[in-house]
Motif scaffolding. Structure first.
Motif, PDB file in Angstrom:
ATOM      1  N   SER A  87      42.773  49.374  33.161  1.00  0.00           N
ATOM      2  CA  SER A  87      41.901  50.389  34.368  1.00  0.00           C
ATOM      3  C   SER A  87      41.243  49.407  35.318  1.00  0.00           C
ATOM      4  O   SER A  87      40.851  49.702  36.292  1.00  0.00           O
ATOM      5  CB  SER A  87      41.279  51.131  33.271  1.00  0.00           C
ATOM      6  N   GLU A  88      40.684  48.263  34.851  1.00  0.00           N
ATOM      7  CA  GLU A  88      39.899  47.250  35.719  1.00  0.00           C
ATOM      8  C   GLU A  88      40.891  46.765  36.635  1.00  0.00           C
ATOM      9  O   GLU A  88      40.689  46.888  38.056  1.00  0.00           O
ATOM     10  CB  GLU A  88      39.530  46.481  34.891  1.00  0.00           C
ATOM     11  N   LEU A  89      42.064  46.468  36.201  1.00  0.00           N
ATOM     12  CA  LEU A  89      43.179  46.075  37.560  1.00  0.00           C
ATOM     13  C   LEU A  89      43.179  47.179  38.396  1.00  0.00           C
ATOM     14  O   LEU A  89      43.560  47.119  39.613  1.00  0.00           O
ATOM     15  CB  LEU A  89      44.623  45.652  36.902  1.00  0.00           C
ATOM     16  N   ASN A  90      43.760  48.394  37.822  1.00  0.00           N
ATOM     17  CA  ASN A  90      43.882  49.566  38.698  1.00  0.00           C
ATOM     18  C   ASN A  90      42.710  49.782  39.794  1.00  0.00           C
ATOM     19  O   ASN A  90      42.932  50.183  41.032  1.00  0.00           O
ATOM     20  CB  ASN A  90      44.140  50.817  37.889  1.00  0.00           C
ATOM     21  N   GLN A  91      41.426  49.588  39.167  1.00  0.00           N
ATOM     22  CA  GLN A  91      40.243  49.873  40.123  1.00  0.00           C
ATOM     23  C   GLN A  91      40.136  48.572  41.120  1.00  0.00           C
ATOM     24  O   GLN A  91      39.893  48.832  42.416  1.00  0.00           O
ATOM     25  CB  GLN A  91      39.196  49.701  39.292  1.00  0.00           C
ATOM     26  N   GLU A  92      40.848  47.403  40.706  1.00  0.00           N
ATOM     27  CA  GLU A  92      40.684  46.268  41.465  1.00  0.00           C
ATOM     28  C   GLU A  92      41.695  46.589  42.953  1.00  0.00           C
ATOM     29  O   GLU A  92      41.861  46.404  43.856  1.00  0.00           O
ATOM     30  CB  GLU A  92      41.163  44.980  41.094  1.00  0.00           C
ATOM     31  N   ILE A  93      43.003  47.179  42.447  1.00  0.00           N
ATOM     32  CA  ILE A  93      44.114  47.601  43.174  1.00  0.00           C
ATOM     33  C   ILE A  93      43.641  48.567  44.202  1.00  0.00           C
ATOM     34  O   ILE A  93      43.999  48.463  45.446  1.00  0.00           O
ATOM     35  CB  ILE A  93      45.506  47.830  42.554  1.00  0.00           C
ATOM     36  N   SER A  94      42.843  49.558  43.709  1.00  0.00           N
ATOM     37  CA  SER A  94      42.485  50.769  44.476  1.00  0.00           C
ATOM     38  C   SER A  94      41.538  50.307  45.603  1.00  0.00           C
ATOM     39  O   SER A  94      41.436  50.675  46.699  1.00  0.00           O
ATOM     40  CB  SER A  94      41.930  51.645  43.796  1.00  0.00           C
ATOM     41  N   THR A 132      41.272  46.659  46.505  1.00  0.00           N
ATOM     42  CA  THR A 132      41.663  45.773  47.586  1.00  0.00           C
ATOM     43  C   THR A 132      43.076  45.784  48.016  1.00  0.00           C
ATOM     44  O   THR A 132      43.559  45.079  49.004  1.00  0.00           O
ATOM     45  CB  THR A 132      41.320  44.291  47.012  1.00  0.00           C
ATOM     46  N   GLY A 133      43.557  46.509  47.288  1.00  0.00           N
ATOM     47  CA  GLY A 133      45.303  46.884  47.616  1.00  0.00           C
ATOM     48  C   GLY A 133      46.059  45.806  46.886  1.00  0.00           C
ATOM     49  O   GLY A 133      47.466  45.859  46.908  1.00  0.00           O
ATOM     50  N   ARG A 134      45.390  44.994  45.865  1.00  0.00           N
ATOM     51  CA  ARG A 134      46.273  44.025  45.218  1.00  0.00           C
ATOM     52  C   ARG A 134      45.578  43.619  43.908  1.00  0.00           C
ATOM     53  O   ARG A 134      44.273  43.937  44.039  1.00  0.00           O
ATOM     54  CB  ARG A 134      46.590  42.934  45.792  1.00  0.00           C
ATOM     55  N   ALA A 135      45.956  43.256  43.011  1.00  0.00           N
ATOM     56  CA  ALA A 135      45.297  42.422  41.752  1.00  0.00           C
ATOM     57  C   ALA A 135      45.863  41.288  41.444  1.00  0.00           C
ATOM     58  O   ALA A 135      46.957  41.177  41.434  1.00  0.00           O
ATOM     59  CB  ALA A 135      45.401  43.604  40.697  1.00  0.00           C
ATOM     60  N   ILE A 136      44.849  40.425  41.361  1.00  0.00           N
ATOM     61  CA  ILE A 136      45.275  38.956  40.835  1.00  0.00           C
ATOM     62  C   ILE A 136      45.100  38.909  39.482  1.00  0.00           C
ATOM     63  O   ILE A 136      44.137  39.303  38.675  1.00  0.00           O
ATOM     64  CB  ILE A 136      44.443  37.881  41.628  1.00  0.00           C
ATOM     65  N   VAL A 137      46.222  38.287  38.683  1.00  0.00           N
ATOM     66  CA  VAL A 137      45.982  38.322  37.215  1.00  0.00           C
ATOM     67  C   VAL A 137      45.709  36.875  36.726  1.00  0.00           C
ATOM     68  O   VAL A 137      46.806  36.174  36.613  1.00  0.00           O
ATOM     69  CB  VAL A 137      47.261  38.884  36.338  1.00  0.00           C
ATOM     70  N   PRO A 138      44.628  36.596  36.579  1.00  0.00           N
ATOM     71  CA  PRO A 138      43.974  35.191  36.144  1.00  0.00           C
ATOM     72  C   PRO A 138      44.523  34.835  34.662  1.00  0.00           C
ATOM     73  O   PRO A 138      44.559  35.914  33.922  1.00  0.00           O
ATOM     74  CB  PRO A 138      42.570  35.031  36.865  1.00  0.00           C
ATOM     75  N   VAL A 139      44.242  33.432  34.389  1.00  0.00           N
ATOM     76  CA  VAL A 139      44.280  33.020  32.959  1.00  0.00           C
ATOM     77  C   VAL A 139      43.348  33.827  32.190  1.00  0.00           C
ATOM     78  O   VAL A 139      43.487  34.303  31.027  1.00  0.00           O
ATOM     79  CB  VAL A 139      44.114  31.878  32.843  1.00  0.00           C
ATOM     80  N   GLN A 140      42.068  34.134  32.703  1.00  0.00           N
ATOM     81  CA  GLN A 140      41.122  34.824  31.957  1.00  0.00           C
ATOM     82  C   GLN A 140      41.433  36.331  31.885  1.00  0.00           C
ATOM     83  O   GLN A 140      40.951  36.869  30.711  1.00  0.00           O
ATOM     84  CB  GLN A 140      39.872  34.836  32.966  1.00  0.00           C
TER      85      GLN A 140
END
Length: 462
Positions: free
Chosen positions: A155-162, A164-172
């Motif tokens: 859900s946090e990734l989806n929020q980031e996509i909404s 910025t239009g993309r999501a970066i998946v870091p090691v964290q």
């Protein structure tokens, strides 16, 4: 001249004595007095760019069982599954205790799981496995914890996509996901956007702690550190105490609330997490004999929480990250997994642990990721308490033995073309997956294996 002759005589004596002692051990490089093979091991690790390469070099030269002397102590290293199973499973009672650094024994006082031996270790391992069963590890309850965490992270990734239009998946992302699952199991709290700084603090404490120890600290007597290097002793002691206090903070607060009556003890009858189960047992031990069992004390609980965090968070998160990177490169493998999952779930429901028998290719891919990840490059050595015979050799009591997982997982006698990422090797030979032992083997295998397996299955590709 007399001193030179005396030195030569002492040297000859040491060489003769070492040769006599190694006569019945598996073969290995010729050791020097006092330092053993440490200089050769360091050189081989440097030349091969890693300790796994060094151990694999000795395996190829001397066989699947070889001896390397760490100073005056022989270490017998096993690099094939059949021999490892014979020693650590069939004859496991002979090799239960770990070789522990003096400073670790001093810090723990025999408490916890990783740096404990004897009955203290056995009791705490039994209790931990029982507590995990009560909390549903390996079943539906654990599955829900993992899927709830995955939903929260996505859900946090989806929020980031909404936004910025993309999501970066870091090691964290992987660190936080695994850390949150463990924290939920241990103390009933997940890390979200508002509390993830607490996770980062815990992780930093663990990372900083590993950097405080060096080979000198781990090998010299504690009294020597205290008397001659007090700043080194205080550095390692303070680092360990900071971690224990932080991971045990929730447990201390809960016990205070229980003792004051602020928290209803009846809530402990249906434990929500590991701390609940432990505090209930602690109360029972207090009532039973007044003074209580030292294994069921707040100090013991802190060490167990420390060990479960240390053993479970970094290893699983790193494996997930390595798997993510491998599959990003091998898109054809990813596509085949998707097709298998679509078929199993009808593309209408989440994957569950009950689906494992119906996802052979996913299972094989996870196994191959674990084989190549080889997180535990050098396995913990164990001390044999009785004479052990293997392949015509004889290992006397007091030697150190281990299954070297890093070298075992690149053994071409077991894994054809071991450098190749090839999940299908486990489909071509179904027995091969039983010879993969990323969690160790025998009585000292990882106590959190079921947790890690559940996380790898549900998080790796969901």
């Amino acid at each position: 001249m007399i001193f030179v002759l005396a030195f030569i005589l002492i040297l000859v004596f040491f060489v003769f004595f070492e040769t006599r002692k190694t006569g019945k051990l598996p073969p290995g490089p010729t050791p020097l007095p006092v330092i053993g093979n440490i200089h050769q091991l360091v050189y081989r690790a440097w030349k091969g760019k890693g300790i796994v390469a060094a151990l694999d070099f000795y395996r190829k030269k001397y066989g699947n069982a070889f001896t390397v002397w760490l100073g005056p102590i022989p270490t017998v290293n096993i690099t094939n599954f059949v021999t490892a199973y014979e020693i650590f499973v069939k004859n496991g009672k002979k090799c239960v205790d770990r070789q522990l650094a003096p400073i670790f024994e001093h810090h723990t006082g025999g408490l916890g799981l990783l740096s404990a031996n004897g009955e203290n270790w056995a009791e705490m391992r039994r209790f931990t496995l029982l507590a995990f069963r009560k909390l549903g590890v390996g079943g539906a309850q654990m599955e829900k914890r993992i899927m709830d965490e995955l939903d929260g992270r996505c859900s946090e990734l989806n929020q980031e996509i909404s936004q910025t239009g993309r999501a970066i998946v870091p090691v964290q992302f992987f660190d936080l996901t695994v850390g949150s699952v463990i924290n939920t199991l241990l103390v009933g709290k997940r890390f979200d956007e508002n509390t993830k700084d607490d996770f980062l603090k815990i992780k930093k404490l663990f990372d900083d702690s590993t950097e405080t120890f060096n080979l000198f600290d781990l090998n010299v007597p504690v009294w020597l550190l205290k008397w001659f290097f007090p700043w080194r002793y205080n550095l390692t002691w303070n680092a360990r105490q900071n971690i224990l206090n932080h991971v045990g903070k929730e447990a201390v607060e809960r016990l205070e609330r229980l003792d004051s009556g602020e928290l209803d003890s009846r809530e402990q009858e249906e434990p929500k997490d590991f701390v609940d189960v432990f505090l209930k047992k602690m109360k029972e031990e207090r009532e039973k004999d007044g003074g209580g069992d030292k294994n069921y004390s707040m100090s013991s609980l802190k060490f167990v929480l420390h060990d479960l965090w240390l053993a479970g968070q970094g290893t699983t998160a790193t494996t997930l990250y390595i798997g993510f990177m491998r599959l990003a490169v091998h898109q054809e493998i990813m596509q085949r997994i998707r097709e298998e999952l679509w078929k199993v779930t009808q593309n209408s429901r989440p994957l569950t642990l009950q689906d494992r028998p119906n996802t052979p290719y996913l299972n094989a891919t996870i196994a191959e990721i674990q084989r190549l990840a080889s997180i535990l490059n050098v396995n913990f050595w164990r001390i044999n308490s009785e004479t052990i015979h293997l392949d015509g050799y004889e290992v006397a009591p007091g030697a150190m033995m281990t299954a070297q997982l890093g070298a075992l997982h690149v053994n071409e006698e077991m894994f054809e073309n071991p450098e190749k990422f090839d999940p299908e090797r486990f489909l071509r030979d179904e027995k091969l997956i039983q010879q993969l032992i990323p969690f160790g083997i025998g009585k000292r295998s990882c106590v959190g294996e079921q947790i890690a397996r559940s996380e790898l299955y549900l998080l790796d590709l969901s």
